[in-house]
Design a protein around this motif. Structure first.
Motif, PDB file in Angstrom:
ATOM      1  N   HIS A 226       0.695  -1.308   0.053  1.00  0.00           N
ATOM      2  CA  HIS A 226       0.036   0.010  -0.028  1.00  0.00           C
ATOM      3  C   HIS A 226       0.817   1.317   0.021  1.00  0.00           C
ATOM      4  O   HIS A 226       1.932   1.256   0.739  1.00  0.00           O
TER       5      HIS A 226
ATOM      6  N   ILE B 257       0.710   6.020  -0.501  1.00  0.00           N
ATOM      7  CA  ILE B 257      -0.176   7.172  -0.815  1.00  0.00           C
ATOM      8  C   ILE B 257       0.845   8.068  -1.196  1.00  0.00           C
ATOM      9  O   ILE B 257       1.597   8.302  -0.790  1.00  0.00           O
TER      10      ILE B 257
ATOM     11  N   ARG C 156      -0.880  13.989  -5.712  1.00  0.00           N
ATOM     12  CA  ARG C 156      -0.804  14.333  -7.064  1.00  0.00           C
ATOM     13  C   ARG C 156       0.329  15.057  -7.818  1.00  0.00           C
ATOM     14  O   ARG C 156       0.887  16.049  -7.031  1.00  0.00           O
TER      15      ARG C 156
ATOM     16  N   LEU D 287     -11.062   0.553  -8.861  1.00  0.00           N
ATOM     17  CA  LEU D 287     -12.337   0.044  -7.971  1.00  0.00           C
ATOM     18  C   LEU D 287     -13.643  -0.345  -8.892  1.00  0.00           C
ATOM     19  O   LEU D 287     -13.979   0.432  -9.764  1.00  0.00           O
TER      20      LEU D 287
ATOM     21  N   LEU E 267      -5.177  11.948  -9.968  1.00  0.00           N
ATOM     22  CA  LEU E 267      -6.085  11.181  -8.822  1.00  0.00           C
ATOM     23  C   LEU E 267      -6.547  10.097  -9.514  1.00  0.00           C
ATOM     24  O   LEU E 267      -6.839   8.993  -8.840  1.00  0.00           O
ATOM     25  N   ASP E 268      -6.744   9.955 -10.960  1.00  0.00           N
ATOM     26  CA  ASP E 268      -7.457   8.736 -11.468  1.00  0.00           C
ATOM     27  C   ASP E 268      -6.484   7.536 -11.492  1.00  0.00           C
ATOM     28  O   ASP E 268      -6.733   6.453 -12.121  1.00  0.00           O
TER      29      ASP E 268
ATOM     30  N   SER F 264      -5.230   6.313  -8.997  1.00  0.00           N
ATOM     31  CA  SER F 264      -5.555   5.544  -7.871  1.00  0.00           C
ATOM     32  C   SER F 264      -6.291   4.301  -7.966  1.00  0.00           C
ATOM     33  O   SER F 264      -7.164   4.103  -8.818  1.00  0.00           O
TER      34      SER F 264
ATOM     35  N   TRP G  68      -1.541  -1.387  -3.718  1.00  0.00           N
ATOM     36  CA  TRP G  68      -2.820  -0.352  -3.746  1.00  0.00           C
ATOM     37  C   TRP G  68      -1.928   0.898  -3.703  1.00  0.00           C
ATOM     38  O   TRP G  68      -1.331   1.522  -2.736  1.00  0.00           O
ATOM     39  N   LEU G  69      -2.403   1.793  -4.860  1.00  0.00           N
ATOM     40  CA  LEU G  69      -1.791   3.006  -4.866  1.00  0.00           C
ATOM     41  C   LEU G  69      -3.269   4.224  -4.745  1.00  0.00           C
ATOM     42  O   LEU G  69      -3.853   4.000  -5.278  1.00  0.00           O
ATOM     43  N   THR G  70      -2.847   4.952  -3.730  1.00  0.00           N
ATOM     44  CA  THR G  70      -3.885   6.121  -3.614  1.00  0.00           C
ATOM     45  C   THR G  70      -3.155   7.435  -3.857  1.00  0.00           C
ATOM     46  O   THR G  70      -2.231   7.795  -3.247  1.00  0.00           O
TER      47      THR G  70
ATOM     48  N   VAL H 196      -3.668  11.361  -3.519  1.00  0.00           N
ATOM     49  CA  VAL H 196      -4.311  12.440  -2.858  1.00  0.00           C
ATOM     50  C   VAL H 196      -4.090  14.037  -3.496  1.00  0.00           C
ATOM     51  O   VAL H 196      -3.122  13.975  -3.980  1.00  0.00           O
TER      52      VAL H 196
END
Lengths: 109, 115
Positions: free
Chosen positions: B10, B12, B15, B39, B83-84, B86, B111-113, B115
């Motif tokens: 994971h 985070i 942008r 998702l 952002l997209d 993610s 998992w890449l988020t 923000v």
């Protein structure tokens, strides 16, 4: 162009009932079709492929070129079958898998 | 256990930043592919590496790039994160690409988020 369509996002059945997860594809040549399964908190894994013509965990799938379908079937669903199922296509010597959006199967006790 | 390992599991990012994801292929597998899974969607092919060269690419912009090393491990780099971007990024390994008998094994993903 390659396309895989899984029309059902969610499918819920009771234990012991038959289950069929639908998959339709679009491809001009001779495709290889696969079903992948992802159980909760586990990685994506191959369930079966059409060239093997095998039955895995009681599941079978037949490639119907006339209907461009590769539906996944099991005569008697078990609770442990609850998972996300993805249909995927590989075209000829193409290097990539094209996946459908997946169907979440829930087998209720 | 399939043997394909990915890191980190994971992360985070902000942008505009850059990210590097890593993958070790299953022992003996010389082909690595990367997929993006947003998702609610199925995995989408980004690109494939075979013998350290890009062997095919999906519909992703050039800011998605990769490398394969002599030991067949691979990196996915994404610049100027949006952002997209993610999503879950999956690595898959196999033997010679295009062989009908090949089985493609997937890692657990990163998992890449953004923000």
């Amino acid at each position: 162009a390659q396309r895989v369509t899984q029309p059902e996002k969610l499918l819920s059945v009771f234990k012991g009932a038959p289950v069929e997860l639908k998959c339709n594809y679009s491809y001009s040549g001779s495709p290889e079709l696969f079903w992948y399964v992802q159980y909760s908190r586990q990685r994506l894994q191959l369930l079966l492929r059409h060239i093997s013509r095998e039955s895995i965990k009681g599941f079978t799938a037949d490639l119907n070129k006339g209907e461009t379908s590769f539906h996944l079937k099991k005569p008697f669903a078990q609770e442990e079958d609850s998972a996300m199922y993805y249909c995927a296509l590989k075209g000829g010597s193409n290097y990539k898998l094209t996946f459908g959006k997946g169907t979440l199967l829930t087998v209720n006790p | 256990e399939t043997g394909v390992t990915q890191s980190p599991t994971h992360l985070i990012k902000t942008r505009g930043q850059q990210v590097t994801l890593r993958c070790s292929s299953q022992s003996g597998h010389n082909t690595v592919s990367w997929y993006q899974q947003a998702l609610g969607q199925g995995p989408q092919f980004i690109f494939q590496y075979y013998r350290e060269e890009e062997n095919g690419r999906g519909n992703f912009p050039p800011r998605f790039s990769g490398l394969q090393f002599p030991n067949y491990s691979s990196e996915l780099n994404v610049n100027a994160l949006e952002l997209d971007d993610s999503a879950l990024y999956l690595c898959a390994s196999s033997l010679v690409p295009g062989n009908p008998g090949n089985t493609i094994y997937f890692g657990e993903g990163s998992w890449l988020t953004v923000v």
